[in-house]
Design an enzyme around this catalytic site. Structure first.
Site, PDB file in Angstrom:
ATOM      1  CG  LEU A 109       0.993   4.551   4.939  1.00 64.86           C
ATOM      2  CD1 LEU A 109       0.329   4.585   6.309  1.00 64.86           C
ATOM      3  CD2 LEU A 109       1.753   5.837   4.683  1.00 64.86           C
ATOM      4  N   GLY A 110       3.655   1.202   2.523  1.00 60.80           N
ATOM      5  CA  GLY A 110       4.541   0.044   2.512  1.00 60.80           C
ATOM      6  C   GLY A 110       3.750  -1.242   2.521  1.00 60.80           C
ATOM      7  CG  ASP A 114      -7.381   7.047  -0.188  1.00 61.01           C
ATOM      8  OD1 ASP A 114      -7.859   7.395  -1.282  1.00 61.01           O
ATOM      9  OD2 ASP A 114      -6.420   6.270  -0.066  1.00 61.01           O
ATOM     10  CE  LYS A 120      -2.144   1.074   5.282  1.00 54.91           C
ATOM     11  NZ  LYS A 120      -3.486   1.542   4.846  1.00 54.91           N
ATOM     12  N   GLY A 138       0.810  -1.205   0.000  1.00 55.42           N
ATOM     13  CA  GLY A 138       0.000   0.000   0.000  1.00 55.42           C
ATOM     14  C   GLY A 138       0.838   1.248   0.000  1.00 55.42           C
TER      15      GLY A 138
END
Length: 794
Positions: free
Chosen positions: A229-230, A348, A248, A227
């Protein structure tokens, strides 16, 4: 097992639904709550249902937890809530037979200026003068109106990505968006490094490996996806029964102080508790990196659903059926209202972030959630979904509404150019079949995606209320042979007539807004004379609130004072350019004045503001019928007739008038047959049916038989029934005497031979003579009876 409460139905309630008419059993109305409040029902007059009690939403088998249902996500209804009303069954309604095109779309109708067009400033940040009425606080997927296939369960261990690599085409800088990690001269791109444009460090390799233990508790199993953020990891919680969890990453993981600040900033997410939102369990650090620990949702995202449909369709885009797309969003909107009530915005939203788990939904990925008043944190969004004003003024409830509208459109059609040509706009109706064929859906999406945030829906509950209405219309227009039902509107009363609607007074009334500050005072105003009432409302009201002004407008309408009504509407719109109810009474005044262009403009503007309501469609249909747009009127009438039993009679009469005007008698008769026997308008529909059939001037006894059966099937006063009977039998006798009869033919209950028709006519004349008031008329009818009687030698 209880008896069904639908009028005319003799069924019983089984599993929440009637075993005869299929309607849901009567339930308590959901409680309304103010922004930022707990789900208590102060406004409804009673406490919310206790935790552990059964959910009262139709067809839902969940129970209340933390004030919300653990299945459908709706707020608990107050224990003393009133039951919602419902109408009775009706006959089947045929859908539009002709191909729907732009020619029948209400987008052709000129609309009155509204909202930001009337406001002093037209910028993206136009200040809205009101926040919307609390009446619109609004029920399993489909809301009991349609069915959505359940998603198959997903084995967590099979969801792991065996080869966790990020394709070079998707490697972009998280800070500036520059393409990074790409191949050059045949040399593969680097998976770790620094952005050559802004210097931001990047890494596309997983930091956690299978078997790693994070925070002494979470055992890594593998990577799920990559995603913004990684990497997103799947793990087992060794401290809580080896439950599956997801880890996450957090930003700012390279700086301990920044990491601590990032964790502190997002601790509020752990307080979010709603059955439709993925649960945040913990925030942890591991080897200098920070992670959010959250609930594992083993389902299928709507993006995956679309991809599977596309794969099954040979690679061509295959959008969801409109009813299913609406059902998904209707199901998840209570989660948005919950967040907004907490002062949070999601930011989002897109198909990727809605997961279907069996026959339930979950809103996932809270990484972009932030406080509405947060002006410092990073803003997350996706090109093509993010509202245009976010870059300048930041996210808001209105920008969340925008993302919902864009998501709905992506689910319903192949939205080409949504990240380019139509980045901040919608494709034109003329080139978009989805819009041309679905007026209400178009206006719903258009209002969600208005460029000015002040013109969008004021809340997720307001949007949900209108979305439910649009779903009902969609189900009604594409379903043939089922009984439509009546559902009480939050904004409009049911139509006051089951007859032809041609006057303003026959249109549905606005419902009282009980949140208006002068509602209690208005309830005590008892003057029935409209002139006295208008004076009292003008001179004695403590405050000229919107409800007081609307009451003044209705009093002026009763006095046929069109000028005053227009002035009141202008006064309301000057104070609040988004007060669509002012346009409603303005349209009524134009209708009373036979100003059909003005009526069309006002009613169309109301339609655009509340696209899920039927009352504006019925009003616009009348204005279009009288104002030279019969095709648009017919389509609007059909929508009303197929959606709600309370509207079917008035709408069917409108369709019949239009079809009769174009001399399509068969289609006009078909429309009149929509009116069910249970309707108060049924006798009138039978009379009009006979008029249409007799108006053909047919020499066919079969047509006269239909006309007679229409009259005989309805209960009407003897004089009216007698006049129709005589008229039909006179035509039949003329046909038979001209040699047009056939053996064993009948006209209603009469034999269609000369003797049978003469006997019927004689009886009809004598019955009319008995009820005649004037002596000359009585004598004339007796003479006709004597002249037509069958003579015999006995």
């Amino acid at each position: 097992m209880s008896t069904c409460t639908q009028p005319g139905c003799t069924g019983e309630i089984q599993d929440g639904y009637c075993n005869v008419c299929g309607m849901a059993g009567a339930t308590g109305a959901p409680a309304a709550s103010s922004p930022g409040s707990a789900p208590a029902a102060a406004a409804s007059g009673g406490p919310p249902a206790a935790d552990g009690s059964a959910c009262t939403q139709p067809g839902c088998g969940g129970s209340i937890e933390y004030g919300y249902c653990n299945t459908c996500g709706m707020a608990a209804a107050p224990s003393t809530g009133a039951a919602t009303g419902a109408g009775g069954p009706q006959g089947s309604v045929a859908a539009v037979g002709d191909e729907v095109s732009v020619a029948t779309s209400a987008s052709r109708v000129q609309s009155a200026a509204f909202g930001s067009e009337r406001a002093a400033a037209g910028s993206l940040a136009t200040r809205r003068a009101r926040s919307g009425s609390q009446r619109l606080r609004a029920a399993r997927i489909g809301a009991g109106l349609t069915s959505v296939p359940p998603a198959p369960p997903v084995d967590p261990s099979k969801a792991i990505n065996p080869h966790p690599e990020v394709p070079e085409s998707k490697r972009s800088c998280s800070k500036c968006g520059n393409a990074i990690g790409r191949s050059r001269d045949g040399v593969p791109g680097r998976t770790e490094g620094f952005c050559p444009q802004c210097g931001q460090e990047y890494s596309f390799t997983p930091k956690l490996q299978p078997g790693d233990i994070v925070a002494g508790q979470y055992e890594m199993v593998g990577c799920l996806a990559h995603g913004g953020l990684g990497w997103i990891y799947l793990a087992k919680d060794n401290n809580v029964s080896d439950r599956w969890v997801v880890l996450k990453g957090l930003l700012n993981s390279g700086d301990p102080d920044a990491l601590a600040a990032a964790i502190a900033e997002q601790q509020f997410l752990a307080q979010v508790e709603h059955p439709l939102i993925v649960e945040i369990y913990n925030f942890v650090t591991h080897e200098g990196a920070g992670y959010i620990v959250m609930e594992y949702v083993g389902g299928q995202s709507l993006k995956q659903v679309l991809k599977e449909r596309m794969r099954a369709n040979g690679g061509a885009y295959d959008p969801l059926p409109i009813d299913q797309a609406l059902a998904y969003l209707i199901e998840v909107l209570p989660a948005f209202q919950y967040l907004h009530d907490l002062g949070l915005v999601y930011c989002d939203f897109k198909p990727d972030n809605m997961i279907q788990v069996g026959d339930a939904m979950k809103l996932i990925d809270l990484g972009g959630v932030r406080r509405i008043d947060d002006l410092e944190s990073a803003i997350y969004g996706t090109i093509g979904y993010q509202a245009p004003e976010v870059a300048q003024v930041g996210p808001s409830i209105a920008s969340d509404i925008y993302t919902i509208g864009r998501t709905l459109l992506v689910l319903c059609m192949e939205f080409r150019g949504y990240q380019g040509t139509y980045l901040h706009s919608l494709p034109p109706v003329e080139s978009t079949p989805l819009f041309a064929q679905n007026d209400s859906l178009y206006w719903l999406i258009a209002k969600c995606c208005e460029p000015d945030p002040a013109d969008r829906f004021a809340s997720a509950d307001e949007l949900r209320t209108q979305m439910l209405g649009v779903l009902r219309e969609e189900i009604g227009e594409r379903t043939i042979g089922t009984a439509a039902t009546s559902v009480a509107s939050v904004l409009f009363e049911a139509p006051s007539t089951s007859r032809s609607v041609l006057e303003w007074s026959q249109l549905p009334d606005l419902r009282d807004d009980t949140t208006d500050p002068q509602h209690a005072w208005l309830s005590g105003v008892g003057a029935e004379d409209p002139a006295v009432r208008l004076k009292m409302l003008t001179d004695e009201a403590p405050e000229q609130s919107p409800e007081v002004r609307l009451a003044r407008g209705y009093a002026a309408l009763d006095l046929a004072d069109v000028t005053t009504v227009h002035a009141i509407a202008a006064e309301m719109l000057a104070e609040d350019p988004w007060e669509w109810r002012a346009l409603w009474i303005d349209g009524l005044a134009s209708m009373q004045d036979r100003d059909w262009e003005g009526a069309k403009a006002s009613f169309n503007a109301v339609y655009q503001q509340v696209p899920g309501e039927l009352a504006p469609k019925l009003a616009l249909a009348v204005a279009c019928e009288r104002g030279g747009l019969p095709q648009v009127a017919e389509r609007l009438y059909i929508t009303c007739a197929s959606t709600d039993a309370a509207y079917i009679a008035a709408a069917a009469f409108g369709v019949a008038r239009i079809r009769a005007e174009r001399r399509d008698a068969a289609a006009a008769v078909e429309a009149l047959d929509w009116v069910p026997r249970t309707s108060r308008g049924y006798p009138e529909s039978r009379q009009l049916r006979a008029e249409v059939l007799l108006g053909q001037g047919s020499s066919d006894l079969a047509v006269l038989d239909q006309a007679m059966r229409s009259i005989e099937s309805a209960s009407m006063d003897p004089a009216t029934q007698g006049r129709y009977t005589v008229r039909i039998l006179e035509q039949g006798l003329a046909i038979v005497q001209a040699g047009g009869g056939t053996k064993k033919a009948k006209i209603g209950s009469y034999d269609a031979d000369e003797a049978g028709l003469r006997t019927g006519l004689e009886r009809g004349y004598r019955l009319l003579a008995r009820d005649a008031q004037a002596l000359p008329e009585r004598i004339e009818l007796v003479n006709r009876a004597n002249a037509v009687r069958v003579w015999s030698l006995t």
